[in-house]
Design an enzyme around this catalytic site. Structure first.
Site, mmCIF file in Angstrom:
data_model
loop_
_atom_site.group_PDB
_atom_site.id
_atom_site.type_symbol
_atom_site.label_atom_id
_atom_site.label_comp_id
_atom_site.label_asym_id
_atom_site.label_seq_id
_atom_site.Cartn_x
_atom_site.Cartn_y
_atom_site.Cartn_z
ATOM 1 C CG ASN A 20 -15.910 -5.431 -2.930
ATOM 2 O OD1 ASN A 20 -16.142 -6.510 -2.211
ATOM 3 N ND2 ASN A 20 -15.487 -4.706 -2.335
ATOM 4 C CE LYS A 40 -4.021 2.187 1.366
ATOM 5 N NZ LYS A 40 -5.120 2.738 -0.304
ATOM 6 N N GLY A 57 -7.704 5.581 -3.249
ATOM 7 C CA GLY A 57 -8.702 6.463 -3.556
ATOM 8 C C GLY A 57 -9.498 6.973 -5.718
ATOM 9 C CG ASP A 90 -6.802 0.603 3.227
ATOM 10 O OD1 ASP A 90 -7.659 0.318 4.457
ATOM 11 O OD2 ASP A 90 -7.027 1.599 2.709
ATOM 12 N N GLY A 112 -4.012 0.957 -4.784
ATOM 13 C CA GLY A 112 -4.343 2.412 -4.668
ATOM 14 C C GLY A 112 -4.822 2.725 -3.703
ATOM 15 N N PRO A 156 -20.345 -10.210 -3.319
ATOM 16 C CG PRO A 156 -21.196 -12.159 -1.864
ATOM 17 C CD PRO A 156 -20.145 -11.905 -3.399
#
Length: 206
Positions: free
Chosen positions: A140, A2, A83, A19, A81, A170
């Site tokens: 997603n 990240k 955003g 994240d 990534g 889902p």
């Protein structure tokens, strides 16, 4: 990996970004935070804005150096990534530029919400203009009982762009790596991609 993360608070003593912690857990990876997430700002904004507000800078060369370390160490590296591809990192560079600097293909993660067709097509067009290979789109958080718009959004994006839908995941109350892995692992596009990446990385070692 990240490369860039921002947040209004530090997540934990091991990972500044939630994240990054999630990615490390999913990959069962124990690399230090400064390798997995070389740029973090404690302000929920784009990296450019956060850096300017906090009187700091974004060192893209350092990010690429950390990426290359991971690339040499592992069979393949997944980069998340921040955003969207047009998020500014500096006054002259965006996420799109870093993708080009890393010479990696992209998987676009979209959703079935109203407005997704516009956002996804804009992302696809931006990648194509920059000659970034697009593997496909993952949709997603599809509702368990989707309405007609939500259920048809993936079909329309594929029809309008020619970019394949990789899978539809889902909605889950909690992140379940095992379930997500089942949706991705049984997909031929992902299987072929991983196979190609491993082969390519093996060749580059010799």
């Amino acid at each position: 990996m990240k490369p860039f993360a921002t947040s209004s608070r530090i997540y934990s003593k091991n990972y500044k970004s939630h994240d990054t912690a999630t990615l490390a857990k999913a990959a069962n990876n124990r690399e230090p935070d400064q390798i997995l997430n070389p740029v973090f700002f404690p302000l929920a904004a784009s990296p450019l804005m956060a850096a300017e507000f906090l009187r700091s800078t974004v060192d893209l060369n350092m990010v690429i150096k950390k990426f290359n370390l991971l690339k040499k160490k592992y069979e393949f590296t997944i980069v998340e990534g921040i955003g969207g591809v047009m998020v500014p990192l500096t006054t002259r560079r965006s996420v799109l530029d870093v993708i080009r600097m890393m010479s990696i293909p992209i998987i676009i993660v979209s959703s079935p919400k109203l407005g997704s067709i516009n956002h996804t097509i804009l992302t696809i067009n931006a990648c194509r203009e920059s000659k970034i290979p697009i593997i496909g789109v993952i949709f997603n958080q599809i509702p368990n009982d989707p309405n007609i718009v939500e259920s048809m959004t993936p079909n329309y994006i594929e029809k309008l762009t020619g970019v394949k839908t990789i899978t539809v995941i889902p909605f889950m109350e909690r992140c379940n790596f095992k379930k997500i892995g089942l949706y991705l692992g049984r997909n031929s596009i992902i299987e072929n991609l991983i196979s190609r990446l491993i082969d390519k990385q093996s060749i580059s070692k010799y």
